[in-house]
Design a protein around this motif. Sequence first.
Motif, PDB file in Angstrom:
ATOM      1  N   ASN A 162      39.581 -11.947  14.877  1.00 47.00           N
ATOM      2  CA  ASN A 162      40.698 -12.081  13.942  1.00 47.00           C
ATOM      3  C   ASN A 162      40.934 -13.556  13.619  1.00 47.00           C
ATOM      4  O   ASN A 162      41.740 -14.243  14.252  1.00 47.00           O
ATOM      5  CB  ASN A 162      41.948 -11.445  14.558  1.00 47.00           C
ATOM      6  CG  ASN A 162      43.123 -11.378  13.603  1.00 47.00           C
ATOM      7  OD1 ASN A 162      44.273 -11.453  13.997  1.00 47.00           O
ATOM      8  ND2 ASN A 162      42.834 -11.232  12.313  1.00 47.00           N
ATOM      9  N   ARG A 163      40.192 -14.029  12.625  1.00 47.12           N
ATOM     10  CA  ARG A 163      40.312 -15.412  12.184  1.00 47.12           C
ATOM     11  C   ARG A 163      39.891 -15.497  10.722  1.00 47.12           C
ATOM     12  O   ARG A 163      39.350 -14.541  10.167  1.00 47.12           O
ATOM     13  CB  ARG A 163      39.466 -16.341  13.047  1.00 47.12           C
ATOM     14  CG  ARG A 163      37.981 -16.181  12.834  1.00 47.12           C
ATOM     15  CD  ARG A 163      37.156 -17.064  13.762  1.00 47.12           C
ATOM     16  NE  ARG A 163      35.743 -17.043  13.375  1.00 47.12           N
ATOM     17  CZ  ARG A 163      34.751 -17.501  14.128  1.00 47.12           C
ATOM     18  NH1 ARG A 163      35.019 -18.017  15.315  1.00 47.12           N
ATOM     19  NH2 ARG A 163      33.496 -17.450  13.699  1.00 47.12           N
ATOM     20  N   MET A 164      40.120 -16.655  10.101  1.00 43.92           N
ATOM     21  CA  MET A 164      39.806 -16.816   8.690  1.00 43.92           C
ATOM     22  C   MET A 164      38.299 -16.773   8.417  1.00 43.92           C
ATOM     23  O   MET A 164      37.845 -16.214   7.419  1.00 43.92           O
ATOM     24  CB  MET A 164      40.402 -18.136   8.176  1.00 43.92           C
ATOM     25  CG  MET A 164      40.201 -18.354   6.673  1.00 43.92           C
ATOM     26  SD  MET A 164      41.006 -17.072   5.660  1.00 43.92           S
ATOM     27  CE  MET A 164      42.740 -17.398   6.057  1.00 43.92           C
ATOM     28  N   SER A 165      37.510 -17.388   9.314  1.00 41.36           N
ATOM     29  CA  SER A 165      36.071 -17.502   9.083  1.00 41.36           C
ATOM     30  C   SER A 165      35.309 -16.314   9.670  1.00 41.36           C
ATOM     31  O   SER A 165      35.618 -15.838  10.769  1.00 41.36           O
ATOM     32  CB  SER A 165      35.531 -18.791   9.705  1.00 41.36           C
ATOM     33  OG  SER A 165      36.178 -19.926   9.158  1.00 41.36           O
ATOM     34  N   ARG A 166      34.300 -15.861   8.951  1.00 43.30           N
ATOM     35  CA  ARG A 166      33.471 -14.754   9.429  1.00 43.30           C
ATOM     36  C   ARG A 166      32.641 -15.191  10.632  1.00 43.30           C
ATOM     37  O   ARG A 166      32.376 -16.386  10.830  1.00 43.30           O
ATOM     38  CB  ARG A 166      32.549 -14.267   8.315  1.00 43.30           C
ATOM     39  CG  ARG A 166      31.581 -15.314   7.788  1.00 43.30           C
ATOM     40  CD  ARG A 166      30.642 -14.743   6.743  1.00 43.30           C
ATOM     41  NE  ARG A 166      29.812 -15.766   6.122  1.00 43.30           N
ATOM     42  CZ  ARG A 166      28.719 -16.276   6.668  1.00 43.30           C
ATOM     43  NH1 ARG A 166      28.327 -15.873   7.873  1.00 43.30           N
ATOM     44  NH2 ARG A 166      28.007 -17.196   6.014  1.00 43.30           N
TER      45      ARG A 166
ATOM     46  N   TRP B 170      35.104  -8.101  11.940  1.00 37.77           N
ATOM     47  CA  TRP B 170      35.843  -9.272  11.470  1.00 37.77           C
ATOM     48  C   TRP B 170      36.987  -8.842  10.560  1.00 37.77           C
ATOM     49  O   TRP B 170      36.788  -8.139   9.574  1.00 37.77           O
ATOM     50  CB  TRP B 170      34.903 -10.204  10.706  1.00 37.77           C
ATOM     51  CG  TRP B 170      35.597 -11.354  10.028  1.00 37.77           C
ATOM     52  CD1 TRP B 170      36.482 -12.231  10.590  1.00 37.77           C
ATOM     53  CD2 TRP B 170      35.432 -11.762   8.665  1.00 37.77           C
ATOM     54  NE1 TRP B 170      36.891 -13.145   9.650  1.00 37.77           N
ATOM     55  CE2 TRP B 170      36.258 -12.889   8.459  1.00 37.77           C
ATOM     56  CE3 TRP B 170      34.661 -11.274   7.601  1.00 37.77           C
ATOM     57  CZ2 TRP B 170      36.349 -13.534   7.227  1.00 37.77           C
ATOM     58  CZ3 TRP B 170      34.751 -11.917   6.371  1.00 37.77           C
ATOM     59  CH2 TRP B 170      35.587 -13.042   6.197  1.00 37.77           C
TER      60      TRP B 170
ATOM     61  N   HIS C  14      40.082 -10.877   8.651  1.00 35.59           N
ATOM     62  CA  HIS C  14      40.564 -12.241   8.400  1.00 35.59           C
ATOM     63  C   HIS C  14      42.082 -12.332   8.329  1.00 35.59           C
ATOM     64  O   HIS C  14      42.653 -13.378   8.649  1.00 35.59           O
ATOM     65  CB  HIS C  14      39.954 -12.800   7.107  1.00 35.59           C
ATOM     66  CG  HIS C  14      40.490 -12.165   5.867  1.00 35.59           C
ATOM     67  ND1 HIS C  14      39.979 -10.996   5.350  1.00 35.59           N
ATOM     68  CD2 HIS C  14      41.511 -12.532   5.039  1.00 35.59           C
ATOM     69  CE1 HIS C  14      40.643 -10.672   4.262  1.00 35.59           C
ATOM     70  NE2 HIS C  14      41.585 -11.578   4.035  1.00 35.59           N
ATOM     71  N   ARG C  15      42.752 -11.258   7.925  1.00 34.43           N
ATOM     72  CA  ARG C  15      44.211 -11.324   7.828  1.00 34.43           C
ATOM     73  C   ARG C  15      44.820 -11.210   9.228  1.00 34.43           C
ATOM     74  O   ARG C  15      44.316 -10.478  10.075  1.00 34.43           O
ATOM     75  CB  ARG C  15      44.743 -10.225   6.914  1.00 34.43           C
ATOM     76  CG  ARG C  15      44.385  -8.810   7.319  1.00 34.43           C
ATOM     77  CD  ARG C  15      44.750  -7.826   6.216  1.00 34.43           C
ATOM     78  NE  ARG C  15      44.512  -6.440   6.606  1.00 34.43           N
ATOM     79  CZ  ARG C  15      43.341  -5.825   6.548  1.00 34.43           C
ATOM     80  NH1 ARG C  15      42.274  -6.484   6.108  1.00 34.43           N
ATOM     81  NH2 ARG C  15      43.220  -4.562   6.911  1.00 34.43           N
TER      82      ARG C  15
ATOM     83  N   ASP D 239      41.174 -15.694  19.508  1.00 35.02           N
ATOM     84  CA  ASP D 239      40.886 -15.131  18.191  1.00 35.02           C
ATOM     85  C   ASP D 239      40.467 -13.666  18.254  1.00 35.02           C
ATOM     86  O   ASP D 239      40.188 -13.069  17.210  1.00 35.02           O
ATOM     87  CB  ASP D 239      39.754 -15.922  17.511  1.00 35.02           C
ATOM     88  CG  ASP D 239      40.212 -17.293  17.035  1.00 35.02           C
ATOM     89  OD1 ASP D 239      41.422 -17.453  16.786  1.00 35.02           O
ATOM     90  OD2 ASP D 239      39.350 -18.184  16.910  1.00 35.02           O
TER      91      ASP D 239
END
Length: 262
Positions: free
Chosen positions: A116-120, A130, A132-133, A180
Motif C-alpha cells: 500500500n504505497r504510491m509506487s508500484r 499493489w 496505491h490509494r 507499507d
Amino acid sequence: MRIALGLEYNGSHFHGWQTQKSGVRTVQLAVEQALSSVADHEVQIYAAGRTDTGVHADAQVVHFDTHACRPSHGWIMGANIKLPADVSVLWAKEVPREFHARFSARGRTYRYFILNRMSRPAILSRRVTWIHRPLDAGLMHQAGQVLRGRHDFTSYRTVHCQAKSPVRNLHSLTVSRHGDFVIMEVHADGFLHHMVRNIAGVLIAIGSGERDPDWAGEVLMHRDRRLGGMTAAADGLYFHRVDYDAQYEIPVIARDAGLLMV
C-alpha cells in the motif's frame, strides 16, 4: 506406502494447481512428473487445497501412494532436482494409509499481502497486490469481524464455484499494517472458490473509504455474488497453513510474514 510432502511454490507463472487437459503449465503436473521420475512409476498426487492461477503457497501439503522405497531425503532431493525453480519440496514423510491431504485437514489458513504505497512494486512484482490509494487497516480488521463464525458465503464465492454447500466456518480474520504492507490472514475449516480474494476485495473497498464498514455484513446477508465487491488480484494470495490431527505428525513450518517484505 503413502507419502506426504510439504511444498512451496511461486504461482506467478502457473495456470493454477490442477492439471488441465490443455496441457498448460500447472503445479500438480510439475510435481507429478518429478515424483514419477524419482519413484520410477507414474505418481498421482492429492493436495490439501487447489490454488488458482497466480496464487502462491508456502505450506501446501500433498500425498501420494508408491511401492518405491526411498528415504525422506531421497524424495526431497530427488524431486527438487527435477522440479522447476519456482516449486520446492520442503519435507517428506511416510503417513498412515488413512491420511488424506485434503479430507484429513481440519482447517486451512490463507494470507493476503497488499503493498500500500504510491509506487508500484518491482522486486515484489506479482508476489503482492499493489493498492496505491491509502488503506485503513484498522477499519478493514473491524469490518471483517462480522464474517467470523459459520455462515452462508454465497456472496463471497465465484458464481462458478462447484462446492455443494456455500456454508463455511471462518475461525478468525485479522488485518494488520506493517509499514507499507497490509496483511490479511484468514483461518477457516475450508474455503470456497475465490472466497479469500472476494473478502479481500470487500475489505479493500472499505479500507479505502469507498464503502462503509457495515458493507461486509450486508454483502454476506445478500447471499448473492452479483451484489458483492470486486475479486482482488491473485498476486498477493498465499496458501499458508493446513491443520491436521496431531497423530499424523505433519510438520508445521513457521513463516514470519516479514520475510516477504525484505
